[in-house]
Design an enzyme around this catalytic site. Structure first.
Site, short mmCIF file in Angstrom:
data_model
loop_
_atom_site.label_atom_id
_atom_site.label_comp_id
_atom_site.label_asym_id
_atom_site.label_seq_id
_atom_site.Cartn_x
_atom_site.Cartn_y
_atom_site.Cartn_z
N GLY A 1 -0.57 22.07 -40.14
CA GLY A 1 0.25 23.11 -40.73
C GLY A 1 1.23 23.75 -39.75
O GLY A 1 2.24 24.31 -40.17
N MET A 2 0.95 23.67 -38.45
CA MET A 2 1.84 24.32 -37.50
C MET A 2 2.34 23.38 -36.41
O MET A 2 3.23 23.76 -35.65
CB MET A 2 1.13 25.50 -36.84
CG MET A 2 -0.09 25.12 -36.04
SD MET A 2 -0.85 26.53 -35.21
CE MET A 2 0.41 26.91 -34.01
N ALA A 3 1.80 22.18 -36.30
CA ALA A 3 2.21 21.30 -35.22
C ALA A 3 1.88 19.85 -35.56
O ALA A 3 1.11 19.56 -36.48
CB ALA A 3 1.51 21.70 -33.92
N THR A 4 2.51 18.95 -34.81
CA THR A 4 2.21 17.53 -34.89
C THR A 4 1.64 17.09 -33.55
O THR A 4 2.15 17.48 -32.49
CB THR A 4 3.48 16.71 -35.21
OG1 THR A 4 4.02 17.18 -36.46
CG2 THR A 4 3.15 15.24 -35.34
N VAL A 5 0.57 16.30 -33.59
CA VAL A 5 -0.11 15.87 -32.37
C VAL A 5 0.26 14.41 -32.08
O VAL A 5 0.23 13.57 -32.98
CB VAL A 5 -1.64 16.01 -32.51
CG1 VAL A 5 -2.32 15.59 -31.21
CG2 VAL A 5 -2.01 17.45 -32.84
N LYS B 1 0.92 18.48 -28.35
CA LYS B 1 0.99 19.19 -29.63
C LYS B 1 2.35 19.87 -29.71
O LYS B 1 2.64 20.82 -28.98
CB LYS B 1 -0.14 20.20 -29.76
CG LYS B 1 -0.08 21.03 -31.03
CD LYS B 1 -1.38 21.75 -31.31
CE LYS B 1 -2.44 20.80 -31.82
NZ LYS B 1 -3.57 21.49 -32.46
N ASP C 1 -10.28 30.25 -35.72
CA ASP C 1 -10.15 29.16 -36.70
C ASP C 1 -11.24 28.12 -36.46
O ASP C 1 -10.96 26.93 -36.30
CB ASP C 1 -8.76 28.53 -36.60
CG ASP C 1 -8.41 27.72 -37.86
OD1 ASP C 1 -9.07 27.93 -38.90
OD2 ASP C 1 -7.50 26.89 -37.80
#
Length: 655
Positions: free
Chosen positions: A28-32, A47, A141
Site C-alpha cells: 500500500g505504501m511501497a514496492t519492494v 523498499k 502494524d
C-alpha cells in the site's frame, strides 16, 4: 508471471550504488525490490516509496525520522535497515534481504498452527518487539505479513516505523484509520493513538489467528471490524479449537484486553508469559489437540438455500455449503418460507430502490461532466513544487489565480526559498480567481550540530560536513585552555539544532598569550609558565649590575600565542651575588630561596593528568594521585598560593 518485466525501475541503479534486479512485492505504501549493492557486492532489499507518498514532504520527513530509529535497532530477529536515500523522485530504504517466505504464507499453507508451534514462533517475534519497546519504538502494524521466515527457520520482524510514518501522514490529511484493521487495538480505532501496549494487543490477535486459522473479528466492511474491536472481546481460542488449555486462553485474553492497563505492559512482559505457557506444554501436545479437533466435529452438507430474494447467503446459487456441526445431529435452523405478499412487497421495494439509485447516479454523472467542461474552472499548473516562489507566483497569476504566500516550513527535499507545496496541489481544478497558497522552504530540516570543541579545524570541518553542515566564518581568539589551532566553540554551539542550509561559524584558538616576565623573579616566572603546561628552559647569565634571580630575557616575546607543550626560554641572572660598579654591595639571593623555601603552586585543575604531573614536579613538588579514573584533574590540594618546595600536592583525577 514475472512482475518485474514492465517495471521501469528494474535495471536502474539508484544513488549510483544499488542496481535493481527484480520486483518482489507491491504494498500500500511501497514496492519492494531485490537489488545488488555494487559498492559492497551484496544482495539487499530496496523498499521504494510510492510516488504519491514520496511527493508528500511531511510524510518524507516522518519517514526519514522513523527510518533512523529503525536503523538504530539492532536485534537478530529484526530485519536490519542499512540506509535511507533519495534519488530524484525515488525515496527508498535499503534493508537486509531475507530469502524465504512470510508467516502469512505459512498460515495460508497450513490453515492454522498447533499451539506449541504457534507459541514457539511468537517468541522471536515478541523478542524483536521487546527490543523496539526498550528503545521507545512502536511497530504499529504487527501482523503475519510483517514476519519473515528465513530458510533456516528464523523469524524476523520487518517494517519497524513505517506504519507510524504513514499513519501520521494520512491521519493528518484525511482522518482515516491506518493499519491492518483486523489487528487494531481499541485505542487506535477510537483515538488514532498507539503505544507499546497496542503492539501487545496486535500480538495477541496474531496469536489467536495462528491458533485458529482465523481472525477473531470478521465482518463485511473494515468499519464493522473496527467496531467489533471496540465493542466485543476477543473470544478464547478454545471456542474454535477444542483441546486448547485454559492457560493459552488466558494468554490471548490478557493480551487483547480492551483496557491497555490490563494487558502485559510491553512485548517483553508478554514474551515471559508466552515462554512460561510454552514450557508447560507436553512435546506431543499439538498432536493431541489435532486428534481432539477431529473427534469433536463432523463435516456435513447443508441443503441448498430456498429460492427468492430473501434467501440467506449460504453460497453460490443452487449449491450447498460445508458447515462444521456438532455430532449430536441437530439440524441447522432455516428461516421460514416467505409468503407471496411478502415477496411482492420485496419486489416493489427493490424496484423503487433501483430507480432512486439510478437517479442519483445520473445527477452525479451530470455534475461531473459539467465540472470537467465548464469554463469557470482552471487547473493549478503542474511543476509548482521546487520553483522559486517569485516564479511560481508569476506563473499562477498569469493563469488568472490569486496567490498567497504562507508561512515557511523546513524541507529535506526542496531548497531554501523554493516552493515546498501548494494548496490546492498541482493539477487540482479551482474556480478562476480563487486563491492558491504557496508554502516556501526554510531549508533542510534542523538537525543536531556536532560538538567539535577542542578538535583541530580540519577534523571539526570534516565532522560538520559529515552531518551535512558547511563551515561559515572562522574567527580567532586566545585561550588559556584550548590549544593553538583548535576549536574553542561554534555558533550555534554543539548539541543545538539548526538547518544544514545555515553555515556553522568557528572560533579557533590562537593559543595562550605569552605573559611579560622580564624583570620578575626567575623562580616565580618559571613556575607560572609550567602551570600553563609549557616546557620551560632556564639559562643563567652573569648579572652585571642586576638583582640576582631576575628574568633578563624571554622567548617567545610577550603576547605571542603558545600552546601546551611548547618550549619557552628564560634567561635569568645568577643567584650568586650581584654588585654595583662601585664598592656598594647590592645583595645576594641565595639565602632566602633554599631547598625548603615556599614557591608558587601551579593550579592544574582541568588539565590533562600527565601535563599537571609534569608542571608540579617541574616546580619542585611531589605529586600524589587519587580519584575514580579518567585523564583530567578535577581537584587539587593545595589549589594555589605557595607551599614549601619538596612538599606533596594531591590531584584528584576524573573523567
Amino acid at each position: 508471471m514475472d512482475t518485474s518485466v514492465a517495471d521501469p525501475l528494474v535495471g536502474q541503479v539508484l544513488d549510483g550504488r544499488y542496481r535493481i534486479e527484480s520486483r518482489v512485492a507491491r504494498g500500500g505504501m511501497a514496492t519492494v525490490y531485490v537489488a545488488r549493492d555494487v559498492r559492497l557486492d551484496r544482495i539487499v532489499a530496496i523498499k521504494v516509496m510510492h510516488a504519491g507518498l514520496a511527493s508528500d514532504d511531511d510524510f518524507v520527513a516522518r519517514f526519514i525520522g522513523e527510518a533512523k530509529a529503525a536503523a538504530a535497532l539492532s536485534h537478530p530477529n529484526v530485519v536490519a535497515v542499512y540506509d535511507q536515500r533519495t534519488d530524484g523522485e525515488h525515496v527508498f530504504l535499503v534493508m537486509e534481504y531475507v530469502p524465504g517466505r512470510t508467516l502469512r504464507d505459512l498460515l495460508t499453507e497450513r490453515g492454522r498452527l498447533g499451539p506449541r508451534a504457534a507459541l514457539e514462533i511468537m517468541q522471536p517475534v515478541l523478542a524483536a518487539l521487546g527490543a523496539a519497546h526498550r528503545g521507545g519504538l512502536v511497530h504499529r502494524d504487527v501482523k503475519p505479513e510483517n514476519v519473515l521466515l528465513t530458510e533456516d527457520g528464523q523469524a524476523k520482524v520487518a517494517d519497524f516505523g513505517l506504519a507510524r510514518a504513514e499513519s501520521a501522514s494520512k491521519m493528518t490529511k484525511t482522518g482515516l484509520i491506518i493499519g491492518t484493521v483486523g489487528y487494531l487495538a481499541p485505542e487506535q480505532v477510537l483515538a488514532g493513538s498507539a503505544d507499546v501496549r497496542s503492539d501487545v494487543y496486535a500480538s495477541g490477535v496474531m496469536l489467536y489467528e495462528l491458533l485458529t486459522g482465523e481472525l477473531p473479528h470478521r465482518a463485511d466492511t473494515a468499519l464493522a471490524v473496527a467496531y467489533k474491536h471496540v465493542n466485543e472481546a476477543v473470544p478464547p481460542p478454545s471456542a474454535a479449537v477444542p483441546g486448547l488449555t485454559p492457560a493459552i486462553d488466558a494468554l490471548v485474553t490478557r493480551a487483547t484486553a480492551h483496557d491497555p492497563a490490563a494487558r502485559p505492559q510491553d512485548a517483553n512482559r508478554l514474551l515471559g508469559e508466552v515462554a512460561e505457557v510454552f514450557g508447560g506444554l507436553p512435546r506431543d501436545f499439538d498432536e493431541r489437540v489435532e486428534e481432539a479437533s477431529r473427534n469433536q466435529t463432523a463435516v456435513l452438507e447443508t441443503p441448498a438455500p430456498p429460492p427468492g430474494p430473501y434467501a440467506p447467503q449460504y453460497g453460490p446459487p443452487g449449491g450447498g455449503r460445508t458447515a462444521v456441526l456438532d455430532p449430536s445431529g441437530t439440524a441447522p435452523v432455516e428461516p421460514p418460507p416467505r409468503g407471496r405478499a411478502d415477496r411482492a412487497i420485496g419486489a416493489i421495494t427493490g424496484k423503487y430502490v433501483l430507480i432512486a439509485i439510478g437517479a442519483i447516479a445520473a445527477v452525479i454523472l451530470g455534475w461531473a461532466v459539467w465540472y470537467q467542461t465548464s469554463g469557470q474552472y482552471e487547473h493549478v499548473p503542474e511543476r509548482i513544487v521546487g520553483m522559486k516562489v517569485a516564479d511560481a507566483k508569476a506563473k499562477l497569476e498569469g493563469a488568472g489565480m490569486t496567490v498567497r504566500v504562507g508561512p515557511k516550513q523546513f524541507s529535506d527535499r526542496v531548497r531554501k526559498d523554493q516552493v515546498v507545496k501548494s494548496d490546492p496541489p498541482a493539477g487540482a481544478r479551482i474556480a478562476k480567481g480563487d486563491t492558491v497558497t504557496l508554502t516556501p522552504s526554510k531549508g533542510r530540516m534542523p538537525r543536531e550540530v556536532p560538538d567539535v570543541t577542542g578538535k583541530s579545524v580540519e577534523d571539526a570541518t570534516g565532522d560538520l560536513r559529515g552531518k551535512g553542515f558547511t563551515v561559515g566564518r572562522t574567527s580567532r581568539e586566545p585561550s588559556q585552555t584550548v590549544g593553538k589551532g583548535d576549536v574553542i566553540r561554534t555558533d550555534p554551539k554543539g548539541g543545538a539544532e539548526q538547518s544544514p542550509d545555515v553555515p556553522v561559524d568557528l572560533v579557533v584558538s590562537t593559543g595562550m598569550s605569552m605573559p611579560g616576565l622580564v624583570g620578575t623573579n626567575g623562580d616565580e616566572a618559571a613556575n607560572k609558565l609550567r602551570a600553563m603546561g609549557l616546557d620551560v628552559k632556564v639559562d643563567k647569565e652573569d648579572p652585571g649590575d642586576r638583582q640576582p634571580n631576575t628574568v633578563l630575557r624571554q622567548d617567545p616575546a610577550q603576547g605571542t600565542g603558545v600552546s601546551r607543550g611548547d618550549s619557552v626560554h628564560l634567561v635569568v641572572t645568577d643567584r650568586k651575588c650581584a654588585f654595583n660598579a662601585g664598592p656598594v654591595h647590592i645583595g645576594c639571593d641565595d639565602g632566602d630561596r633554599g631547598q625548603n623555601a615556599s614557591v608558587p603552586v601551579p593550579n592544574t585543575v582541568g588539565q590533562n593528568v600527565k601535563d599537571a604531573r609534569q608542571a608540579l614536579r617541574s616546580s619542585g613538588f611531589k605529586v600524589k594521585e587519587t580519584g575514580w579514573g579518567g585523564d583530567t584533574v578535577r581537584f587539587q590540594n593545595p589549589g594555589g598560593g605557595e607551599a614549601p618546595r619538596g612538599s606533596t600536592v594531591t590531584i584528584v583525577r576524573g573523567p
